[in-house]
Scaffold this motif. Structure first.
Motif, PDB file in Angstrom:
ATOM      1  N   UNK B 169       0.874  -1.177   0.000  1.00 40.02           N
ATOM      2  CA  UNK B 169       0.000   0.000   0.000  1.00 40.02           C
ATOM      3  C   UNK B 169       0.911   1.226   0.000  1.00 40.02           C
ATOM      4  N   UNK B 170       0.606   2.248  -0.795  1.00 31.67           N
ATOM      5  CA  UNK B 170       1.430   3.468  -0.773  1.00 31.67           C
ATOM      6  C   UNK B 170       1.358   4.097   0.614  1.00 31.67           C
ATOM      7  N   UNK B 171       2.456   4.775   1.004  1.00 29.22           N
ATOM      8  CA  UNK B 171       2.557   5.327   2.355  1.00 29.22           C
ATOM      9  C   UNK B 171       1.601   6.488   2.556  1.00 29.22           C
ATOM     10  N   UNK B 172       0.977   6.526   3.740  1.00 30.46           N
ATOM     11  CA  UNK B 172       0.203   7.695   4.124  1.00 30.46           C
ATOM     12  C   UNK B 172       0.965   8.382   5.246  1.00 30.46           C
ATOM     13  N   UNK B 173       1.111   9.680   5.167  1.00 28.04           N
ATOM     14  CA  UNK B 173       1.871  10.408   6.169  1.00 28.04           C
ATOM     15  C   UNK B 173       1.742  11.884   5.936  1.00 28.04           C
ATOM     16  N   UNK B 174       2.680  12.642   6.486  1.00 22.95           N
ATOM     17  CA  UNK B 174       2.606  14.095   6.352  1.00 22.95           C
ATOM     18  C   UNK B 174       3.127  14.506   4.987  1.00 22.95           C
ATOM     19  N   UNK B 175       2.356  15.267   4.227  1.00 19.43           N
ATOM     20  CA  UNK B 175       2.839  15.684   2.910  1.00 19.43           C
ATOM     21  C   UNK B 175       4.066  16.584   3.021  1.00 19.43           C
ATOM     22  N   UNK B 176       4.969  16.472   2.060  1.00 14.10           N
ATOM     23  CA  UNK B 176       6.180  17.298   2.053  1.00 14.10           C
ATOM     24  C   UNK B 176       5.815  18.773   2.066  1.00 14.10           C
ATOM     25  N   UNK B 177       6.559  19.549   2.859  1.00 17.21           N
ATOM     26  CA  UNK B 177       6.311  20.980   2.913  1.00 17.21           C
ATOM     27  C   UNK B 177       5.222  21.341   3.906  1.00 17.21           C
ATOM     28  N   UNK B 178       4.573  20.338   4.496  1.00 16.57           N
ATOM     29  CA  UNK B 178       3.502  20.618   5.452  1.00 16.57           C
ATOM     30  C   UNK B 178       4.076  20.825   6.851  1.00 16.57           C
ATOM     31  N   UNK B 179       3.223  20.973   7.832  1.00  8.67           N
ATOM     32  CA  UNK B 179       3.633  21.329   9.176  1.00  8.67           C
ATOM     33  C   UNK B 179       2.923  20.395  10.166  1.00  8.67           C
ATOM     34  N   UNK B 180       3.664  19.810  11.097  1.00  9.77           N
ATOM     35  CA  UNK B 180       3.066  18.910  12.094  1.00  9.77           C
ATOM     36  C   UNK B 180       1.853  19.543  12.758  1.00  9.77           C
ATOM     37  N   UNK B 181       1.994  20.832  13.043  1.00  8.85           N
ATOM     38  CA  UNK B 181       0.981  21.535  13.808  1.00  8.85           C
ATOM     39  C   UNK B 181      -0.386  21.540  13.117  1.00  8.85           C
ATOM     40  N   UNK B 182      -0.379  21.585  11.793  1.00  8.02           N
ATOM     41  CA  UNK B 182      -1.640  21.770  11.075  1.00  8.02           C
ATOM     42  C   UNK B 182      -2.201  20.494  10.465  1.00  8.02           C
ATOM     43  N   UNK B 183      -1.492  19.383  10.712  1.00  9.25           N
ATOM     44  CA  UNK B 183      -1.915  18.133  10.098  1.00  9.25           C
ATOM     45  C   UNK B 183      -2.975  17.465  10.975  1.00  9.25           C
ATOM     46  N   UNK B 184      -3.978  16.817  10.369  1.00  7.17           N
ATOM     47  CA  UNK B 184      -5.020  16.184  11.182  1.00  7.17           C
ATOM     48  C   UNK B 184      -4.484  14.933  11.880  1.00  7.17           C
ATOM     49  N   UNK B 185      -5.256  14.468  12.884  1.00  7.38           N
ATOM     50  CA  UNK B 185      -4.736  13.390  13.734  1.00  7.38           C
ATOM     51  C   UNK B 185      -4.553  12.065  13.008  1.00  7.38           C
ATOM     52  N   UNK B 186      -5.494  11.746  12.113  1.00 11.01           N
ATOM     53  CA  UNK B 186      -5.380  10.464  11.400  1.00 11.01           C
ATOM     54  C   UNK B 186      -4.081  10.438  10.596  1.00 11.01           C
ATOM     55  N   UNK B 187      -3.793  11.544   9.920  1.00 11.06           N
ATOM     56  CA  UNK B 187      -2.576  11.614   9.102  1.00 11.06           C
ATOM     57  C   UNK B 187      -1.329  11.484   9.981  1.00 11.06           C
ATOM     58  N   UNK B 189      -1.087  10.085  12.923  1.00 12.40           N
ATOM     59  CA  UNK B 189      -1.032   8.705  13.417  1.00 12.40           C
ATOM     60  C   UNK B 189      -0.426   7.790  12.361  1.00 12.40           C
ATOM     61  N   UNK B 190      -0.889   7.957  11.125  1.00  8.47           N
ATOM     62  CA  UNK B 190      -0.359   7.154  10.007  1.00  8.47           C
ATOM     63  C   UNK B 190       1.132   7.407   9.826  1.00  8.47           C
TER      64      UNK B 190
END
Lengths: 198, 198
Positions: B169-187, B189-190
């Motif tokens: 399965x392709x990886x789910x995670x924080x998109x490049x250039x994004x910020x931990x602070x603004x990412x939703x919890x599911x993302x 967690x993944x």
């Protein structure tokens, strides 16, 4: 590498030429079109071709029409002594939607704009002058309240007043439902200048 | 009262049927089309009709194509032992743009969605099963990380694993250039679940 379908690529690049449509939107539209039935797609393509074929400018008011003169110019119940001067054909629609105006129109086809090299000869002002000599009592200038729209209004006023009709300008002020606090200064100034008795 | 031109009204109402296009946008597009040259308009209409005529689904991977099998399926230089499973044809384009993937594709034509009455029989899963029996070593499930996309991935994994290929399965995670602070919890967690050695 792009889509394996050349037709799809071609449609997407055609749609991208439309104003405000980028590649992503064009892609979404193209996929939507692909999912339509054959008849729906045929009908849309025909509507595009026919609009060019059937639509022309009214020789009197320069509104878009299929018949010349246009239905509004032909309508004898409308008051031919009042002319509403607008910039574009879609402005006619905006006024017509009110259902209150019973005069005729004159579509300028733009505004005076020296920066864009658009002078009086690029607009339908000659036709307007001819109509004003023909029993018109009031000309309501309804160009947009932009810099160019205001300049055009002043120009028309100077040009047409000597011909006899009263020249009026639609009111500029605070839009209904808006808030004094958030309105820009020019608009607020216009609202004060244009105040009326209560 | 609407436009005096019926063709214009017809075109506007046709354009309004497109997704994300309201009456105001349709109006702007219609006026743009009116200002185009005859050839430009003709070409756009033709592109719309031809996309329906010329485009079909590839009988192997169900990508959109003009030839069957599609150029990707025909390409012998591509690794037929790796299959990338995507939801829609435009997802193929997204992966192809990377220029890194050298396997083949399988387009599902949607996702499992009980609420929309979309079950396995509505997707191209039968064809996928047949292909997996034919020497495929890895199936990369690249459905969207939505609820339905994840459910479809789990379903495919259960269905295809017994046939032999490795299912990834392709990886789910924080998109490049994004910020931990603004990412939703599911993302987030993944992203933690999918952490890798540094």
């Amino acid at each position: 590498m792009y889509y394996s379908s050349q037709s799809l690529e071609r449609l997407i690049s055609e749609l991208t030429r439309l104003p405000g449509i980028g590649r992503k939107t064009a892609q979404r539209l193209a996929f939507f079109i692909l999912k339509q039935s054959d008849e729906d797609v045929e009908r849309m393509a025909q509507a595009i071709v026919e609009v060019k074929k059937n639509t022309r400018y009214c020789s009197q008011c320069f509104n878009l029409t299929e018949t010349d003169p246009c239905p509004i110019c032909q309508d004898n119940k409308r008051d031919y002594t009042v002319l509403c001067v607008v910039e574009e054909a879609h402005d006619v629609l905006a006024v017509e939607r009110l259902g209150q105006y019973n005069g005729k129109y004159h579509v300028l086809g733009g505004v005076l704009s020296p920066l864009d090299n658009s002078g009086p000869e690029d607009l339908t002002i000659q036709g307007l002058v001819a109509r004003c000599k023909d029993g018109v009592k009031e000309v309501i200038v309804a160009t947009n309240p932009s810099m160019e729209g205001e300049a055009t209004a002043i120009y028309l006023s100077k040009l047409l007043k000597p011909l006899g009709p009263k020249i009026t300008r639609i009111a500029r002020g605070i839009p209904s439902g808006s808030d004094l606090e958030f309105v820009d200064e020019v608009t607020l100034l216009r609202a004060f200048e244009g105040r009326s008795d209560l």
